[in-house]
Write a protein that holds these residues in place. Sequence first.
Motif, PDB file in Angstrom:
ATOM      1  N   ILE A   1       1.017  -1.208   0.140  1.00 45.11           N
ATOM      2  CA  ILE A   1       0.071  -0.105  -0.016  1.00 45.11           C
ATOM      3  C   ILE A   1       1.006   1.256   0.111  1.00 45.11           C
ATOM      4  N   HIS A   2       2.113   1.198   0.739  1.00 42.65           N
ATOM      5  CA  HIS A   2       2.962   2.330   0.850  1.00 42.65           C
ATOM      6  C   HIS A   2       3.351   2.721  -0.581  1.00 42.65           C
ATOM      7  N   PHE A   3       3.839   1.318  -1.302  1.00 43.58           N
ATOM      8  CA  PHE A   3       4.637   1.540  -2.523  1.00 43.58           C
ATOM      9  C   PHE A   3       3.796   1.850  -3.534  1.00 43.58           C
ATOM     10  N   PHE A   4       2.541   1.628  -3.530  1.00 41.25           N
ATOM     11  CA  PHE A   4       1.477   2.200  -4.683  1.00 41.25           C
ATOM     12  C   PHE A   4       1.167   3.569  -4.327  1.00 41.25           C
ATOM     13  N   ILE A   5       0.982   3.887  -3.267  1.00 44.19           N
ATOM     14  CA  ILE A   5       0.554   5.279  -3.047  1.00 44.19           C
ATOM     15  C   ILE A   5       1.778   6.126  -3.000  1.00 44.19           C
ATOM     16  N   GLY A   6       3.195   5.946  -2.759  1.00 41.59           N
ATOM     17  CA  GLY A   6       4.038   6.465  -3.110  1.00 41.59           C
ATOM     18  C   GLY A   6       4.462   6.755  -4.750  1.00 41.59           C
ATOM     19  N   LEU A   7       4.138   5.577  -5.210  1.00 45.60           N
ATOM     20  CA  LEU A   7       4.319   5.569  -6.850  1.00 45.60           C
ATOM     21  C   LEU A   7       3.223   6.451  -7.507  1.00 45.60           C
ATOM     22  N   ILE A   8       2.166   6.582  -6.915  1.00 45.76           N
ATOM     23  CA  ILE A   8       1.166   7.384  -7.605  1.00 45.76           C
ATOM     24  C   ILE A   8       1.565   8.899  -7.123  1.00 45.76           C
ATOM     25  N   PHE A   9       1.893   9.279  -5.918  1.00 48.28           N
ATOM     26  CA  PHE A   9       2.598  10.484  -5.699  1.00 48.28           C
ATOM     27  C   PHE A   9       3.628  11.024  -6.588  1.00 48.28           C
ATOM     28  N   THR A  10       4.597  10.177  -6.806  1.00 46.30           N
ATOM     29  CA  THR A  10       5.894  10.286  -7.747  1.00 46.30           C
ATOM     30  C   THR A  10       5.206  10.600  -9.117  1.00 46.30           C
ATOM     31  N   ILE A  11       4.194   9.850  -9.494  1.00 53.14           N
ATOM     32  CA  ILE A  11       3.857  10.082 -11.128  1.00 53.14           C
ATOM     33  C   ILE A  11       3.209  11.372 -11.158  1.00 53.14           C
ATOM     34  N   GLY A  12       2.398  11.509 -10.089  1.00 52.17           N
ATOM     35  CA  GLY A  12       1.619  12.849  -9.963  1.00 52.17           C
ATOM     36  C   GLY A  12       2.588  14.110 -10.034  1.00 52.17           C
ATOM     37  N   LYS A  13       3.662  14.082  -9.357  1.00 52.71           N
ATOM     38  CA  LYS A  13       4.499  15.150  -9.404  1.00 52.71           C
ATOM     39  C   LYS A  13       5.318  15.295 -10.793  1.00 52.71           C
TER      40      LYS A  13
ATOM     41  N   PHE B   1       3.828  14.994 -13.651  1.00 52.46           N
ATOM     42  CA  PHE B   1       2.756  15.609 -14.323  1.00 52.46           C
ATOM     43  C   PHE B   1       2.491  16.815 -14.033  1.00 52.46           C
ATOM     44  N   THR B   2       2.343  17.217 -12.670  1.00 53.77           N
ATOM     45  CA  THR B   2       2.305  18.647 -12.115  1.00 53.77           C
ATOM     46  C   THR B   2       3.358  19.422 -11.900  1.00 53.77           C
ATOM     47  N   LYS B   3       4.454  19.095 -12.191  1.00 54.79           N
ATOM     48  CA  LYS B   3       5.928  20.013 -12.264  1.00 54.79           C
ATOM     49  C   LYS B   3       5.727  21.067 -13.110  1.00 54.79           C
ATOM     50  N   LYS B   4       5.911  22.398 -12.733  1.00 49.91           N
ATOM     51  CA  LYS B   4       5.684  23.389 -13.471  1.00 49.91           C
ATOM     52  C   LYS B   4       7.094  23.518 -13.809  1.00 49.91           C
ATOM     53  N   ASN B   5       7.308  23.997 -15.391  1.00 51.05           N
ATOM     54  CA  ASN B   5       8.298  24.269 -15.957  1.00 51.05           C
ATOM     55  C   ASN B   5       8.695  25.700 -16.015  1.00 51.05           C
ATOM     56  N   THR B   6       9.526  26.441 -15.231  1.00 53.44           N
ATOM     57  CA  THR B   6       9.783  27.809 -15.469  1.00 53.44           C
ATOM     58  C   THR B   6      10.997  28.154 -15.943  1.00 53.44           C
TER      59      THR B   6
END
Length: 101
Positions: free
Chosen positions: A82-94, A96-101
Amino acid sequence: MAYDVLMWLFLAALIIPANIYAINWHRRGNFPLWASGLLLAIFGVGLGFAVGGFLIGPGNSGQGGAIMAAFVGLVTVGNGLIHFFIGLIFTIGKLFTKKNT
């Protein structure tokens, strides 16, 4: 009856601090959540074998101890996954939401 209580106390004494440390390390940025989940899942397999070796003696059949050891191992592995999959979702989410400035 007494072994059931010991099993639940052992699980609580193991899982609650492991969850607290994993989440605190993730929030501080010291250790990724997916890595701590992976380590907890790997540790859960060894823990199940260790508990089984402790509860099953050479002179008895040990069916109750074997079931308890398997349950402790599976719950720990499940918690790590459960920790692994939640951490993987957080990593993938970051990613896609990372702003390029």
